[in-house]
Design a protein around this motif. Structure first.
Motif, PDB file in Angstrom:
ATOM      1  N   ASP A 130       0.826  -1.209   0.000  1.00  8.22           N
ATOM      2  CA  ASP A 130       0.000   0.000   0.000  1.00  8.22           C
ATOM      3  C   ASP A 130       0.862   1.261   0.000  1.00  8.22           C
ATOM      4  OD1 ASP A 130      -2.086  -1.721   0.092  1.00  8.22           O
ATOM      5  OD2 ASP A 130      -2.772  -1.198   2.099  1.00  8.22           O
ATOM      6  N   GLU A 149       0.871   4.021  -2.944  1.00  9.53           N
ATOM      7  CA  GLU A 149       0.577   5.423  -2.652  1.00  9.53           C
ATOM      8  C   GLU A 149       1.642   6.348  -3.239  1.00  9.53           C
ATOM      9  OE1 GLU A 149       0.595   7.392   1.538  1.00  9.53           O
ATOM     10  OE2 GLU A 149      -1.346   6.401   1.323  1.00  9.53           O
ATOM     11  N   ARG A 205       1.430   6.388  -7.098  1.00 13.72           N
ATOM     12  CA  ARG A 205       0.335   7.246  -7.579  1.00 13.72           C
ATOM     13  C   ARG A 205       0.638   8.723  -7.368  1.00 13.72           C
ATOM     14  NH1 ARG A 205      -4.710   3.463  -5.496  1.00 13.72           N
ATOM     15  NH2 ARG A 205      -4.811   2.142  -7.378  1.00 13.72           N
TER      16      ARG A 205
END
Length: 759
Positions: free
Chosen positions: A667, A671, A674
């Protein structure tokens, strides 16, 4: 609900709704590690995990006792005697010398003062004198004479396993103070008994005969019948290194190393060498395995970590045979399953604990990583290194056990007697359990006492928490001391300019403390009535909060604004630090007040008290929202550009630090990806290698969370598609040899992920 689960629930409740210190133990395979993980994931308390050794700390995802408490190595006398030098290498410390050499900096002291829960793993190795030194340091830093300075302590471990190590010359001094070297004979435990909770359901074994033998061995009551059963499995001629899937468990490192080296040398295949990837701070003394891994096709290996994926293909101790090796790949086969997998690297993290400046929570900061394949040669292993592992088949060479409990540890690694071979007969010698451990085991807390203790301790916890959170004496003293230090300042000096404001804050908090003291007296009376009326107490606490909060909230506003203003002044770092110290107390007081009211509400509603239900958005965003408002005011008044509101909490000459929330590793990478970070930037940010980040991206493609077109051009993807027409689904090395420099290994790995979507 079985009894073991019932006991686990008790432990969680004692941790989350009392301040009672506990000893959590259990036989091998009863789920202590699983429960520790659940505690650290769900508790609402500020905690740190420590362990006696670097490897134990790494496995528990914590830090060592000596590094956290900054203790010198050597023996510790629990009084103020002078230092003694026993030899050139052995020194005896005392309370006087610990104070004299006290080197804990301000940040570490803030961390210790914010601590609610101390978790000590592998406590069988913790010495009594070291625990007393820890107790003394906590009392000193927290300025509290309560046991452990008022910190709740959770001791976890199996006393039948590794014992504490004390040199004979040290023990000659320590035996004047301690009955034994075990932690439970420390002064602090002897004077403040802890609850003893033992998990009893065994998950590793299911055979009643084997379980009964292990229990008898553990409890020092091995019978002739037990030995007869075990000795049915004696086979001195058995050679585990020539029998697939078997491992020899022996007592000495040299013997295990010799067996592994000789077995590896007998394989006629070429050796492949794999190096660990180490980023930043990861000392070699805590390496979880050798930095260089030598393998050959045919090598017998075992996994030293559990499979974290949904497939759960392997566990800590599962055996496998190496079937194929390339420069970048390791393939292994599980003999009993006839399944072949590619081994992926695992990342171990070296952490340190910090205090989040916004929430006052204790957080983990990764300071270094160690990436390697989580396997090791497994024709042989020592009893010591087998702790925590589970074997289906093992040949035990324990005729020379040199510590009580070693025979128990070795046998308890096995799932059943069917997988046992003894290389020599078991005898009674070397299999005794320390009498001190047996005596301590008699203090195990009965079930009924747990029930009564939990209820009483919960009410005591609620009272103490509410009383402390509605007490502003420490804040009053802090403002008074600051005001007093400004008395002789001129109005033109930096301190003189805020002198009146400081005096005003002191008068305000002093008046609030008078009211808080009266309310505290009311609480004392309410908690001594029988039965305690928690609904009425809640009503009174809410009214008290509604009265005090507006004053405290305004004080936070003004203090944070003043800190932001001082931050811009030259030569004002001392003022900045003084105001920041009060802000530390003030914001924590406000957040703790809010949190304690949530805890009270959850208990009244008979709901689980844990992190997710107590740490609300209102609490976690309280300070950052204040800083955003202040930043907006400054921009409006002066036009100054402030990149981030959190900049206002640091003096301009100081390095800025940003807290990153603890999230699953994929994750975090997702993150950052992105957010348009490059692979190199993600690796640098996360203290990982670029190879590891490409591995994360491959998994994210596989999970359909990103598209390969975000990384590789469509033109290159078409060429990869053609190249993969001949791919057999296993090794990428052959494809790399075919394509040469046209594609990188990372290109191949990323494209392969598109063939394995959602696996």
């Amino acid at each position: 609900m079985d009894q073991s689960q019932h006991l686990s629930d008790y432990v969680l409740k004692f941790i989350n709704q009392t301040k009672q210190s506990l000893f959590l133990t259990g036989k091998a395979g009863t789920g202590k590690t699983t429960l520790l993980k659940k505690i650290t994931e769900t508790t609402h308390k500020n905690f740190v995990v420590v362990a006696p050794t670097g490897i134990a700390a790494l496995n528990a995802k914590g830090v060592t006792i000596h590094s956290f408490f900054q203790l010198p190595f050597g023996a510790f006398i629990p009084d103020y005697s002078a230092t003694q030098m026993l030899s050139d290498y052995v020194k005896v410390e005392s309370r006087a010398t610990l104070i004299r050499h006290f080197k804990m900096n301000g940040l570490k002291q803030t961390l210790v003062r914010n601590l609610d829960l101390l978790i000590i793993d592998e406590v069988s190795m913790l010495r009594a004198d070291v625990l007393d030194a820890m107790d003394f340091m906590l009392q000193t830093v927290r300025k509290s004479a309560a046991p452990f300075g008022g910190v709740q302590v959770l001791f976890i471990g199996d006393l039948q396993q590794l014992p504490p190590v004390v040199r004979q010359e040290e023990w000659e001094v320590l035996k004047k103070y301690y009955k034994s070297a075990f932690f439970f004979h420390s002064k602090v435990i002897s004077e403040n008994p802890i609850l003893y909770i033992e998990l009893e359901k065994i998950y590793r074994q299911s055979d009643p005969t084997f379980i009964n033998i292990l229990n008898n061995l553990r409890n020092n009551i091995v019978t002739a019948s037990d030995l007869a059963v075990l000795n049915e499995y004696v086979n001195p001629a058995f050679e585990s290194h020539t029998t697939e899937g078997w491992i020899t468990v022996t007592t000495h490192n040299a013997k295990a190393d010799k067996i592994n080296t000789e077995a590896l040398n007998k394989l006629n295949n070429a050796s492949f060498y794999y190096e660990a990837e180490i980023v930043e701070d990861f000392p070699d003394k805590i390496f979880p395995l050798d930095a260089t891994l030598e393998l050959k096709v045919g090598s017998q290996v075992m996994f030293i970590k559990n499979d974290l994926s949904a497939d759960k293909l392997f566990y800590n101790g599962k055996m496998a045979i190496v079937t194929k090796l390339t420069a970048n790949e390791i393939f292994v086969r599980f003999p009993e399953d006839s399944v072949t997998i590619e081994v992926e690297k695992y990342v171990w993290e070296n952490i340190k604990y910090t205090v989040n400046p916004l929430t006052k929570d204790i957080d983990e900061e990764i300071i270094g990583t160690f990436s390697h394949y989580p396997i090791k040669l497994a024709w042989a292993i020592t009893v010591h290194k087998s702790q925590g592992l589970t074997f289906d088949k093992a040949a035990l060479d324990v005729s020379q056990v040199f510590a009580p409990g070693q025979a128990y540890v070795a046998l308890s690694r096995l799932r059943s007697l069917k997988g046992l071979v003894l290389l020599s007969p078991m005898r009674m010698n070397g299999m005794t359990t320390d009498i001190e451990i047996m005596e301590f085991a008699k203090t195990k807390t009965p079930q009924q006492m747990l029930d009564n203790n939990l209820q009483a301790q919960t009410l005591q916890y609620l009272y103490v928490e509410l009383r402390q959170k509605f007490d502003f004496l420490d804040l009053t003293k802090a403002w008074y001391n600051l005001k007093s230090s400004y008395v002789n300042e001129t109005t033109a000096s930096p301190k003189g300019k805020i002198q009146d404001w400081v005096s005003k804050q002191y008068l305000l908090i002093d008046a609030l403390q008078d009211s808080a003291q009266k309310f505290g007296n009311q609480l004392a009376k309410l908690f001594t009535t029988h039965p305690v009326d928690l609904l009425f107490i809640q009503e009174r606490c809410q009214k008290a909060f509604d009265y005090f909060f507006p004053f405290l909230d305004k004080m936070v506003d003004e203090l944070l604004y003043e800190i932001a203003m001082v931050r811009r002044q030259k030569k004002a770092k001392l003022i900045f630090e003084e105001l920041t110290a009060i802000e530390e107390l003030l914001v924590k007081q406000v957040l703790d007040l809010k949190k304690t009211l949530h805890i009270l509400q959850r208990y009244i509603d008979k709901q689980t008290i844990e992190k997710s239900s107590v740490e609300t958005q209102d609490i976690s965003e309280y300070k950052i929202n204040k800083l955003v408002e202040i930043a907006d005011r400054i921009r409006a008044n002066s036009g100054e550009l402030i990149e981030s509101p959190t900049d206002l909490t640091y003096y301009e000459s100081d390095a800025k630090k940003e807290k990153k929330e603890k999230k699953p590793t994929l994750d975090v990478t997702l993150e950052l990806w992105r957010a348009k970070f490059t692979v190199k930037e993600i690796a640098d940010e996360r203290k990982l290698t670029q190879t590891t980040i490409y591995g994360h991206l491959a998994k994210l493609i596989q999970k359909r969370q990103i598209l390969i077109t975000e990384i590789i051009s469509k033109a290159k993807i078409k060429k990869l598609e053609k190249l993969f027409e001949s791919y057999d689904g296993e090794s990428l090395t052959e494809l790399k040899e075919i394509c040469g420099d046209a594609f990188t290994y990372e290109d191949l790995r990323l494209y392969k992920a598109t063939l394995d979507l959602d696996k």
